[in-house]
Enzyme design. Sequence first.
Site, PDB file in Angstrom:
ATOM      1  N   HIS A  25      12.031  24.099  17.864  1.00 53.65           N
ATOM      2  CA  HIS A  25      12.510  23.578  16.584  1.00 53.65           C
ATOM      3  C   HIS A  25      11.752  22.291  16.263  1.00 53.65           C
ATOM      4  O   HIS A  25      11.276  21.585  17.149  1.00 53.65           O
ATOM      5  CB  HIS A  25      14.025  23.324  16.616  1.00 53.65           C
ATOM      6  CG  HIS A  25      14.425  22.129  17.429  1.00 53.65           C
ATOM      7  ND1 HIS A  25      14.503  20.854  16.908  1.00 53.65           N
ATOM      8  CD2 HIS A  25      14.763  22.007  18.735  1.00 53.65           C
ATOM      9  CE1 HIS A  25      14.886  20.006  17.846  1.00 53.65           C
ATOM     10  NE2 HIS A  25      15.049  20.678  18.979  1.00 53.65           N
ATOM     11  N   CYS A  26      11.629  22.024  14.961  1.00 56.27           N
ATOM     12  CA  CYS A  26      11.074  20.756  14.502  1.00 56.27           C
ATOM     13  C   CYS A  26      12.222  19.953  13.900  1.00 56.27           C
ATOM     14  O   CYS A  26      13.370  20.151  14.268  1.00 56.27           O
ATOM     15  CB  CYS A  26       9.932  20.980  13.511  1.00 56.27           C
ATOM     16  SG  CYS A  26      10.399  21.954  12.073  1.00 56.27           S
ATOM     17  N   ALA A  27      11.949  19.067  12.980  1.00 55.72           N
ATOM     18  CA  ALA A  27      12.993  18.196  12.440  1.00 55.72           C
ATOM     19  C   ALA A  27      14.049  18.952  11.655  1.00 55.72           C
ATOM     20  O   ALA A  27      15.227  18.580  11.649  1.00 55.72           O
ATOM     21  CB  ALA A  27      12.361  17.121  11.556  1.00 55.72           C
ATOM     22  N   ARG A  29      13.687  22.813  11.099  1.00 58.03           N
ATOM     23  CA  ARG A  29      13.553  24.265  11.143  1.00 58.03           C
ATOM     24  C   ARG A  29      13.627  24.832  12.555  1.00 58.03           C
ATOM     25  O   ARG A  29      13.108  24.241  13.494  1.00 58.03           O
ATOM     26  CB  ARG A  29      12.218  24.693  10.522  1.00 58.03           C
ATOM     27  CG  ARG A  29      12.165  24.596   9.025  1.00 58.03           C
ATOM     28  CD  ARG A  29      10.736  24.653   8.526  1.00 58.03           C
ATOM     29  NE  ARG A  29      10.075  23.355   8.664  1.00 58.03           N
ATOM     30  CZ  ARG A  29       8.768  23.185   8.680  1.00 58.03           C
ATOM     31  NH1 ARG A  29       7.965  24.230   8.597  1.00 58.03           N
ATOM     32  NH2 ARG A  29       8.251  21.983   8.802  1.00 58.03           N
TER      33      ARG A  29
END
EC number: 2.7.1.211
Length: 482
Positions: A25-27, A29
């Site tokens: 995961h990113c910030a 998504r």
Amino acid sequence: MNYSLIAEEILKAIGGKENVSAAAHCATRLRLVLEDESLVNTNVLEEMDVVKGTFSTGGQYQIILGSGTVNEVYKEFTRLTNIEEMSTSDVKDAGSKKMNPLQRFVKMLSDIFVPIIPAIVAGGLLMGINNLLTAQDLFIAGKSLVEAKPELADLAALINTFANAAFVFLPILIGFSATKRFGGNQYLGAALGMLMVHPDLLNGYGYGDALLNGTIPVWNIFGLEIEKVGYQGSVLPVLAASFILAKIENGLRKVIPSALDNLLTPLLTIFVTGLLTFTAVGPITRSAGNLLTDGLIWLYDTTGFIGGAIFGLLYAPIVITGMHHSFIAVETQLLADMAKTGGSFIFVIAAMSNIAQGASTLAVLLITKNAKTKGVASAAGISALLGITEPAMFGVNLKLRFPFIGAIIGSAVGAAFVTLFKVKAVALGAAGLPGIISIKPGSIISYIIGMAIAFAVAFAMTFVLGKREEMKEKEKNGRKAA
């Protein structure tokens, strides 16, 4: 929120844990690599209140959940799938196996240039500050700030030195990043970059004049003349040389005995690669780079606002494919060769596209009666205006289709305007409202007007198309009732 239940519903909608090969995961998504994306039930995902949008790009299926929420859902998701926590780079590597050759090439360029963007942004923005201090008529009629306030002269000179450093020594940055990406020792790549900008060489920026005057210095090696010319501000030569260096280094490590590896491999790698760089690779790729730059300038000058409009129309569709990552390499060359190019027109057109996407999303905020869509559109629209368009484009505009059409029309009109007035950027940065500081001082007003045009046209077109869609829906429901 019941994060465990959310993770279970997402997992079921994407085809179960057997369909998940990698997850990170990113910030905002959840980023997944799936065995078969055709198993995903997109309708179920988008009906979930927590899901702000979904899209597939670069071999990854991405689910927008929002800051904070994504972290908690990811924890439960990894527990349910028995997948160890992974970084986004791990998922990118897994996703790249599903890409075609062109997509892998674009990813390679992205992997090389994205890490060095902060240095280029810093240098470019410092250059913009220097331009603000030295540009005439910007703040004072007939004078620059430095001319009006001589005590600022040394400050401007200091900033100019700081600004030029990243571009003068660009081969070192690219050499380090590219060699690492090609599987070689990044410090040997940096040493190769240092070799290509060594102060004993003729400065690369002076190569054209020296060529005309016939004053190019050479090494004479057993009758073979090798030009002693540096590669300051170059991109293609160091990319090619870094690839060769990595291949030579890895090849030597396979044949040189381990006892001599640390001694002979670096020595032979640098010597052989350096020799090839100055005799063949450098001159050939320098010419290719000049042709690319000249071709872009010709295209920009020849097609004018029509070419700008076409590029503006196509920019968002290019973003959908992920091909826009290849522009980073081109923009780096345009900025490094600013004396010839005047800056980057790609950044300016990207800004028009981002502003237009944001405007269309905000128009949806006024049109839609769906509470979930309103919630997504409000945050995503502002984000797009600041230069981050994924939530707006994939979470709202593409899903509804008509806002995306309105956005690319607005982008085309705004891009045509800024191209007509030759607006260019002197730095990379956030392509949107904050991008003002990246623009050449004399073009800032035109840039602001261009953004206003892109916003107004995209907003109006989306509003009109939205009302048209609403009328069609009412007519359809009326026929059903009858």
